[in-house]
Write an enzyme that holds these catalytic residues in place. Structure first.
Site, mmCIF file in Angstrom:
data_model
loop_
_atom_site.group_PDB
_atom_site.id
_atom_site.type_symbol
_atom_site.label_atom_id
_atom_site.label_comp_id
_atom_site.label_asym_id
_atom_site.label_seq_id
_atom_site.Cartn_x
_atom_site.Cartn_y
_atom_site.Cartn_z
ATOM 1 N N ASP A 192 0.830 -1.207 0.000
ATOM 2 C CA ASP A 192 0.000 0.000 0.000
ATOM 3 C C ASP A 192 0.869 1.263 0.000
ATOM 4 O O ASP A 192 1.743 1.429 0.842
ATOM 5 C CB ASP A 192 -0.875 -0.049 1.263
ATOM 6 C CG ASP A 192 -1.745 1.172 1.461
ATOM 7 O OD1 ASP A 192 -1.949 1.924 0.496
ATOM 8 O OD2 ASP A 192 -2.225 1.362 2.597
ATOM 9 N N HIS A 365 -3.942 4.184 6.859
ATOM 10 C CA HIS A 365 -2.861 3.749 5.976
ATOM 11 C C HIS A 365 -1.495 4.008 6.614
ATOM 12 O O HIS A 365 -1.289 5.024 7.281
ATOM 13 C CB HIS A 365 -2.947 4.475 4.629
ATOM 14 C CG HIS A 365 -4.217 4.212 3.887
ATOM 15 N ND1 HIS A 365 -4.360 3.173 2.993
ATOM 16 C CD2 HIS A 365 -5.405 4.848 3.922
ATOM 17 C CE1 HIS A 365 -5.598 3.194 2.504
ATOM 18 N NE2 HIS A 365 -6.247 4.194 3.056
#
Length: 552
Positions: A192, A365
């Site tokens: 990610d 995140h």
């Protein structure tokens, strides 16, 4: 010649959202995630954007399954549309499965779809692939990374993750399993890249809980909280604060109601008995006893918070003194809509607490140091950054070099590009059909570039319609042309221009009638050209011109 593993992103590269990655080896193919994206500003009327799955339809016989990593829209939102085109079993963790069941049911596809529920730590076999679900932290429970054992080696796909040492529920990310896999040998890591530009470590979700507690403590106002419907941890902390300070809770907004129902059924959210009340009941309580959890954190015009702010909600209207807590940050592109709602809340006298004035949101995140930690544990031979725009992917690639991965072993790809892996090499080899399919209402893919261009033209310059009645016997003009405008000029204030336009149309028709031409298509084209040229000279504008010829 030995087969190569193909990794093909049909979304999620050089863009935020629309995540869909294909892993293909020989006659076997698996799909990881099936997300949607949101339209750009110039996509007038478009509701959502989904990946082009032409390649999947063409290779239907190879598809062994779809694995969903978590329940966010950019990872599951396109599933109902894709499942119209292909047939495959869907594998997901409990909360994700509950959320997609609602979606598929709304589209009449639930009974036609095989949904297999798996928990973190469990493994499945699909063709030549063996997939393990690894627990990770994210802003929604039941998020997982995937360890995919392939004939060429082990691939780890992190999907969306962070390292939260004090999560609200579910326990810390399974760091030990990443380290164990790294010791055994990992061929490639797909990681990610969303927050790769942010140094350090992301903050714990519990930080938001502490700030919410401060806002509840001593407050005598009615409290209205908006956040992402899927942010179950955030909702849980709001519920905990309400219980602590003796408030009842009501929920409004369809997506929030659906997420709450599924979360409570699966016990992802725990609610004390008697805490929840219906909106019609709760509004009769004194303000200091009320909490309303609502959708609308992104300023969406149809959301519950928007309707409350602009007096369009049937049951709740923002009043002076209400404390409105916006516990989210604006998704890129939504800033204007969010600002508009915040301004209206202030106009109505609300006490608005939002991201720019208070620490009310943390990202789901990983930041740079967390990304480095996973890379160090996994020790991949090859690295491919995913989930981000070009700058995110390139920054992540740079970090991989700093971590000791050879530049030739790092692949920054793009949607539709075929990345081929062997035990010794990573390379590009051609492309497959890819791109954006636009969903407008119930129409899927019927709004293309031509329609978007016309909508943009109409939005920028408006439209001029010329209605011409001609005799079916000799082609002569029966009545004077009528000219209608929409989004161009206000006719009553521009009567002289309208007369001039009629003169231009009449001159063009006269030329055609003198030549005894009966090609109405050519006449329409000529009227369009002469009006367009005249209008640009007079107004420097280029409205869409639609000549309509009828024979009487």
């Amino acid at each position: 010649m030995a087969e190569k593993l193909k990794i093909i992103a049909l979304g999620g590269l050089n863009e935020v959202g629309k995540n869909l990655t294909v892993f293909e080896y020989g006659q076997d193919m698996i799909i990881v995630d099936c997300g949607l994206g949101f339209p750009d500003d110039d996509m007038y009327g478009v509701d959502i954007v989904i990946p082009d799955v032409t390649y999947l339809v063409k290779n239907q016989q190879k598809i062994r399954g779809i694995i969903l990593t978590h329940g966010h829209e950019d990872h599951i939102g396109a599933l109902p549309y894709v499942m119209r085109e292909i047939k495959a079993p869907v594998f997901a963790t409990p909360l994700t499965a509950g959320l997609i069941q609602i979606k598929l049911s709304e589209h009449g596809l639930l009974e036609k779809t095989q949904i297999e529920v798996r928990k973190p730590g469990e493994k499945i076999s699909l063709g030549c692939f063996k997939i393990e679900f690894i627990h990770v932290n994210h802003s929604i429970p039941d998020a997982v990374a995937l360890a995919i054992k392939t004939p060429v080696g082990m691939i780890i796909h992190t999907s969306d993750f962070k390292i939260d040492t004090t999560p609200v529920s579910g326990g810390m990310i399974n760091i030990a399993r990443f380290g164990d896999l790294g010791q055994r040998g990992v061929l490639a890591l797909l990681s990610d890249s969303t927050n790769v530009e942010k140094p350090g470590y992301s903050h714990s979700e519990r930080n938001v809980g502490e700030r919410l507690d401060e806002l509840f403590n001593g407050c005598t106002q009615r409290i209205i909280v908006t956040t992402f419907a899927s942010n179950v941890h955030r909702v849980q902390q709001v519920i905990d604060c309400a219980a602590k300070y003796g408030r009842h809770v009501a929920v409004t907004g369809r997506s929030m109601e659906n997420a709450m129902r599924v979360s409570m059924e699966l016990e992802s959210i725990k609610v004390p008995d008697g805490l929840f009340m219906d909106l019609n009941q709760i509004k009769n309580l004194p303000p200091e006893k009320i909490v309303i959890i609502t959708t609308g954190s992104q300023g969406e015009p149809m959301s519950a918070l928007y309707r409350m702010a602009f007096a369009g909600h049937r049951q709740i209207e923002i009043k002076s003194g209400d404390r409105v807590i916006i516990s989210s940050s604006a998704v890129p592109g939504n800033e204007r809509m969010v600002s508009r709602v915040i301004d209206e809340l202030f106009r109505r006298g609300a006490d608005v607490i939002y991201d720019k004035t208070s620490d009310l949101h943390v990202s789901g995140h990983a930041y740079q140091e967390e990304l480095k930690m996973i890379m160090a544990l996994v020790k991949p031979k090859f690295f491919m950054p995913v989930h981000g725009e070009q700058r995110h992917l390139c920054t992540h690639a740079k970090i991989a070099k700093q971590m000791g991965i050879a530049p030739k072993n790092i692949m920054v790809s793009d949607i539709g590009h075929v990345v081929e892996l062997t035990g010794k090499s990573i390379s590009r080899n051609g492309t497959v059909p890819s791109g954006k399919v636009l969903v407008d209402g119930t129409g899927v893919g019927d709004v293309g570039s031509v329609v978007l261009r016309d909508r943009k033209h109409l939005a920028q310059d408006g439209m001029v319609v010329v209605i011409i009645n001609l005799s079916s016997e000799d082609g002569s003009l029966v009545t004077s042309p009528d000219i209608l405008t929409r989004g161009f000029i206000y006719v009553k204030e521009s009567e002289e221009l309208m007369r001039e336009l009629k003169d231009v149309v009449m001159e063009t028709i006269d030329e055609y009638l003198l030549e005894n031409v009966s090609d109405w298509a050519a006449l329409r084209s000529s009227i369009k050209r002469s009006l367009s040229e005249y209008l640009y000279r007079k107004t420097k504008r280029k409205p869409m011109i639609l000549p309509v010829i009828t024979e009487i």
